[in-house]
Scaffold this active site. Sequence first.
Site, PDB file in Angstrom:
ATOM      1  N   ASN B 399       0.825  -1.193   0.000  1.00 18.10           N
ATOM      2  CA  ASN B 399       0.000   0.000   0.000  1.00 18.10           C
ATOM      3  C   ASN B 399       0.867   1.254   0.000  1.00 18.10           C
ATOM      4  O   ASN B 399       0.988   1.933  -1.020  1.00 18.10           O
ATOM      5  CB  ASN B 399      -0.931  -0.026   1.214  1.00 18.10           C
ATOM      6  N   ASP B 400       1.493   1.517   1.113  1.00 19.09           N
ATOM      7  CA  ASP B 400       2.230   2.773   1.226  1.00 19.09           C
ATOM      8  C   ASP B 400       3.372   2.883   0.217  1.00 19.09           C
ATOM      9  O   ASP B 400       3.684   3.976  -0.245  1.00 19.09           O
ATOM     10  CB  ASP B 400       2.776   2.927   2.647  1.00 19.09           C
TER      11      ASP B 400
END
Lengths: 104, 473
Positions: B399-400
């Site tokens: 995600n990040d």
Amino acid sequence: MEGILEFIYTYKQEIFLVILSVFLGIEVISNVPAILHTPLMSGANAIHGVVIIGAIIVMGHAEGSLAMVFGFLAVFLGTLNVVGGFVVTDRMLDMFKKKPAAKK
Amino acid sequence: MSFIGTYILEISYIIASVLFILGLKMLSHPVTARRGNLLAAFGMTFAIIATILWHRHNGTRIHNVGYIIAAIAAGLVVGWLIAVKVKMTAMPQLVSFFNGMGGACAALISLMEFPCLGGETHLANMLHGEVLAIIVAMVIGSVSFTGSMIAFGKLDGRIHDWKSPVVRIINIIFLVVIVALAIFVMSRGQVDPRSEMIWMYLLLGIALVYGIFFVMPIGGADMPVVISLLNSFTGVAAAMGGFLYDNQAMLTGGILVGSAGTILTVLMCKAMNRSLGNVILGAFGGSSGSAENDVDGHIKEITLSDASVLLNYSQKVVIIPGYGLAAAQAQHICSELDEMLTNRGVDVKYAIHPVAGRMPGHMNVLLAEADVPYEKLVEMENINPAMPNVDVAVVIGANDVVNPAALDDPCSPIYGMPIINAHEAKNIIVMKRGMGKGYAAIENNLFYHDKTRMLFGNAKDTLQSLVGEIKNL
């Protein structure tokens, strides 16, 4: 003030060793590829298990039940650190090693 | 005899120190890493045996040898079993756990050595280097112990972050109290150390609690940095033991880890484009006021069959794995998908973010375990220029590390962190368990991108179905 100076004088060799080791540690670690960060941390983790030598020494002159219990625990925990650290690192590195040899 | 023994002991410590240094050096090159580890282990074994055989305390041999060997044997069995049994995904926790053990060991040594100061006279000057070494080893060892246990719990998902501005103030108070207490003990003058034990226990207690409070507010995503930091702490604690016993092996080993560990910590922070102070003060989750920035567009899902067709008829596919992949134990099935696509002429590569997984390099270990060929793993800097030519970027449980906000949103807490430019690929498939935010709890614009299609579900199940679909094409 005199205390500090005396301290430095008494431990001059050790202080020397500390300074050199600090630079050595930095030198050894820089330029490490990111893939090896985890194994390296794990390997370093195992090396500071050298504290077990202190545990053995202190256990070697322990008297009284409390000291014995503490000493036993210290040696036990130190061994955990050493053995666990090295075995885990080896396990990680084992995975890297097989690959290129097997597939190439 | 005892004289020769002393010589041998000192020489064996020198050899052990050299082996530690060589081992660490070799550990930093992929080819020699494994041998380096074994070399360091050999040095350690050598030092331990030499200590038991030849160490002399005031001219007498080591006592309690039976107990010592029993404790080592017990540690050997338990440590070995834990190290061999634990899954590769749980590796960071394990390192943290073993690190904590070392810290506890250092603290116990201090606790035992303190009342022995002054020898037979039972009178010792507190303003002395030995006292300082004992106190420092005990405080750092204790902080490292409880801190590592909390880090272990967080990585294992048992303990959750506890963020509160109060903690920061409490931590400063703790630190002040610890330093004050240490100064107090050292200013006691000529005393019987046994009567000072109360202060030592107090110091121990505060240091243990401080360790908890030190790690508690730091976000789970930063745990690797914390573990690396605590790792170097334990190294320093071990080195203090070296001061105490005039033991060169402990001194070099400990300081080596202390400085190497600090550099490693800084390198890790750099990979995330954050400063160490930023990590420790936990500014990550706290200042995410900008996180609720306007997200335009909406989520578009893709069916399994569409996804399989898309992948099957692509030329270049890049898989971007994150911790979600490892958490779902999906690395093996992922490698199966990769193999199948490769056999059909698709060029499959893995893009590895430096901090993918829970530790730098953790993802490499996990994929290597799943038999993914080494040469398929491409590092971020090398894959990014090729991203616009990639037909499909498959983001699995990451995600990040693919959040474009890091590039273009100066308000985002991860702004400036280098990312894998998944958004530049022609198509993006994101496999995700749900719409939950990533570890850093930041909204990810990539999921709302025009080119992005979502495949919700457990990574392992989704990949399994995907492999099945592609097989039938």
